[in-house]
Scaffold this motif. Structure first.
Motif, short mmCIF file in Angstrom:
data_model
loop_
_atom_site.label_atom_id
_atom_site.label_comp_id
_atom_site.label_asym_id
_atom_site.label_seq_id
_atom_site.Cartn_x
_atom_site.Cartn_y
_atom_site.Cartn_z
N THR A 133 0.82 -1.21 0.00
CA THR A 133 0.00 0.00 0.00
C THR A 133 0.86 1.26 0.00
O THR A 133 0.44 2.28 -0.56
N LEU A 134 2.04 1.23 0.61
CA LEU A 134 2.91 2.41 0.59
C LEU A 134 3.35 2.76 -0.82
O LEU A 134 3.47 3.94 -1.16
N ARG A 135 3.58 1.77 -1.65
CA ARG A 135 4.08 2.08 -3.00
C ARG A 135 3.03 2.72 -3.89
O ARG A 135 3.34 3.25 -4.95
N ARG A 136 1.76 2.73 -3.45
CA ARG A 136 0.71 3.38 -4.25
C ARG A 136 0.79 4.90 -4.18
O ARG A 136 0.23 5.59 -5.05
N ALA A 165 5.14 8.38 -0.29
CA ALA A 165 5.43 7.28 0.62
C ALA A 165 6.42 6.30 -0.01
O ALA A 165 7.35 5.82 0.66
N ARG A 166 6.26 6.05 -1.29
CA ARG A 166 7.20 5.15 -1.98
C ARG A 166 8.61 5.72 -1.94
O ARG A 166 9.58 5.01 -1.65
N ALA A 174 11.77 -1.83 -3.49
CA ALA A 174 11.87 -2.78 -2.37
C ALA A 174 11.83 -2.03 -1.05
O ALA A 174 12.35 -0.90 -0.95
N PRO A 175 11.26 -2.62 0.00
CA PRO A 175 11.22 -1.95 1.30
C PRO A 175 12.62 -1.69 1.83
O PRO A 175 13.51 -2.54 1.70
N GLY A 204 -0.80 5.03 9.03
CA GLY A 204 -2.05 5.77 8.84
C GLY A 204 -2.74 5.44 7.53
O GLY A 204 -3.01 4.28 7.22
N ALA A 205 -3.01 6.48 6.76
CA ALA A 205 -3.70 6.33 5.48
C ALA A 205 -2.77 5.92 4.35
O ALA A 205 -3.18 5.87 3.19
N ARG A 206 -1.50 5.65 4.67
CA ARG A 206 -0.46 5.31 3.68
C ARG A 206 -0.21 6.46 2.72
O ARG A 206 0.14 6.28 1.56
N LEU A 207 -0.40 7.67 3.24
CA LEU A 207 -0.16 8.89 2.48
C LEU A 207 0.88 9.74 3.20
O LEU A 207 0.80 9.90 4.42
#
Length: 561
Positions: free
Chosen positions: A176-179, A183-184, A193-194, A402-405
């Motif tokens: 979800t972070l990469r969206r 965040a990415r 990759a993380p 959180g909201a991955r934003l």
């Protein structure tokens, strides 16, 4: 003195959990990351107050523990001033944008899946942590506001090594972070990759945001270009929210009197609803009718912790909400006569088959109980300064990241998902339904306990809706069983979650399952990843010393002088 059954239980814990408490003579900070604890202590050493230290801790946590809390989230704070004998509570909980309605999390009349609801702008609440801290600093700060951000700005620019816990959180949330491009770029490498444990994480965008906060105060987040970026990120997402510039500009923290309840020889206090503290106090009121001193490592103690919690959760799901929108019968729920009536429903021999909410003082309009749904995130901070001022603060962005934003280097919360997804059940309204401007119900329970009018204990925990049980157990461990703060924070968990009693898997607490089931208790063994941080005050005449403990399940630290 630790009694033999409890000592036997503690000796079965991993050696890492058996550390001694940190002892200090003057001042202490306990926080969920060593860099945050050191930043708070630096403020105390510079002559700062407990609130000064809390601002520095929160700024650093935004950088080093962004999966749990940050400047894009909210918080509850309890502050004790021994000079004026004032105990004040601040509510920095996020609010729903004015335009939201009760169907925010419904799709075709049915609740959205939790992950579908929280990723994106839909669940982002108006952040309140920095407005709250700014207000508390005006009342109790000693150092210049701008100075409090220096440690976090330096760390954001120079970078810090990613901890095992942050690395695990990034890996778990990578999809979800990469969206989100920001965040990415922050949490993943060039190949997507993380970022791994030990890698250096730099966040120059957050450093610039913190500089703006240092110079402009919380207005930097609530007005101007950063606020515009928050609104644009929320509204333009594929899963959009309804936040506006007016929502951000109009946010105000609440300051109120704390709510307190006698417990044995102590008085235990918390912020009022929508914090979870009132539920903790009700559980203590129920436990006060029983002898918690007998075999604290045994089945009876587990039975009481679980059964009192199950009964209080029934009331919580019916009544707890933002009292500015839904009348909350806090006085009635804590009234000794009502608590005594509820305590008569508890038995050491047999579980309550289906705990139901009570009706304190024939409380008002008919309400439906909120169905269970996930609650996550959070970090707890405990501080005592050199002048004896004390602070208990729990802070959150809700779910992991959180909201991955990410906006300007910080994570946006998904706090609106703490509202009931269903606005009504069987034609009756849910008290914690979504409404514009409303604050969602919270489990965050920063507590302070007193004995004879003097500061005795500061406690609180991370852990979503399990916070309530974690905090109750920390109070029983310290006030009833006289464990030191480190042993109390390490204690294997037994606690209620809604109608279940949960036992911490992989610990000796899980061995109680068969006996509890034999008494009719619905039991589940599971990972219980708390984040309890505790300070206890010991006195000898006019002198005092501080004992600090931090949860071994996380990466917290105690820093004291």
């Amino acid at each position: 003195m630790i009694r033999a059954p409890l000592l036997a239980l503690l000796l079965l814990l991993p050696a890492a959990t058996l550390a001694q408490p940190v002892v200090a003579e003057r001042q202490m900070v306990v926080a969920s990351h060593p860099l945050a604890a050191e930043a708070g202590r630096a403020m105390l050493r510079a002559g700062g107050s407990a609130v000064d230290a809390a601002v520095a801790v929160q700024a650093v946590l935004s950088l080093v523990e962004p999966q749990a809390s940050g400047i894009g989230g909210g918080a509850f704070l309890l502050h004790w001033n021994p000079g004026s004998r004032e105990l004040a509570a601040w509510d920095g909980r996020e609010t729903a944008p004015a335009a939201v309605r009760g169907d925010l999390f419904l799709r075709d009349g049915r609740p959205m899946a939790f992950l579908e609801a929280i990723v994106g702008g839909r669940a982002v609440g108006v952040p309140g942590a920095m407005r709250m801290l700014e207000d508390a600093h005006r009342a109790h700060g000693k150092l210049p506001w701008a100075d409090l951000f220096a440690p976090a700005i330096r760390l954001a620019e120079e970078g810090f090594p990613i901890s095992p816990r942050l690395a695990q959180a990034i890996a778990t949330s990578a999809e979800t972070l990469r969206r989100d491009p920001a965040a990415r770029a922050l949490f993943l490498d060039a190949a997507g990759a993380p970022l791994a444990e030990g890698a250096t994480l730099r966040n120059p965008a957050l450093a610039e945001t913190l500089r703006a906060l240092a110079e402009q105060g919380a207005d930097a987040l609530h007005r101007g270009p950063i606020a515009a970026d928050i609104v644009n990120t929320v509204r333009r997402h594929a899963n959009p929210g309804l936040m506006t510039a007016d929502d951000l500009a109009g946010y105000a923290p609440r300051r109120a009197a704390a709510i307190c309840l006698p417990y044995r020889a102590y008085t235990v206090c918390s912020p009022p609803p929508p914090s979870g503290g009132a539920v903790v106090l009700q559980i203590l009121g129920l436990l006060g009718h029983f002898d918690m001193d007998a075999d604290p490592a045994g089945i009876d103690a587990a039975m009481l912790l679980g059964e009192a919690g199950r009964l209080a959760f029934a009331d919580r799901n019916r009544y707890m909400a933002d009292p500015g929108f839904s009348p909350v019968p806090t006085v009635g729920l804590l009234d000794p006569a009502y608590v005594t009536l509820r305590a008569q429903m508890l038995s050491l021999d047999r579980a309550n088959s289906a705990p139901r909410p009570g009706n304190p003082r024939r409380f008002g309009p008919p309400l439906a109980s909120q169905p269970p749904q996930p609650e996550n995130g959070t970090a707890h901070i405990a501080i005592v300064d050199a002048e004896g001022r004390a602070l208990s603060m729990t802070t959150t962005v809700e779910s992991a990241f959180g909201a991955r934003l990410v906006v300007r280097g910080f994570v946006l919360n998904n706090q609106l998902s703490d509202f009931s997804f269903l606005p009504e059940v069987e034609g009756r309204p849910v008290a914690n339904r979504v409404e514009g401007g409303k604050r969602p119900r919270s489990s965050m329970s920063p507590l302070i306990a007193f004995r004879g009018g003097d500061l005795e204990l500061i406690t609180g925990s991370a852990g979503g809706s399990r916070i309530i049980g974690y905090v109750v157990q920390s109070l029983a461990a310290t006030l009833d069983w006289n464990l030191d703060p480190q042993a109390a924070a390490a204690l294997p968990h037994v606690g209620a979650l809604n109608a279940l009693t949960e036992l911490e898997q992989g610990t000796v607490a899980a061995s109680l399952a068969a006996a509890l089931i034999g008494r009719g208790v619905p039991v589940e063994a599971r990972e219980m990843n708390s984040g309890t941080n505790i300070i206890r005050v010991q006195r000898d005449g006019e002198s005092r010393r501080l004992l600090g403990g931090t949860d071994p399940r996380r990466e917290g630290a105690v820093a004291g002088d």
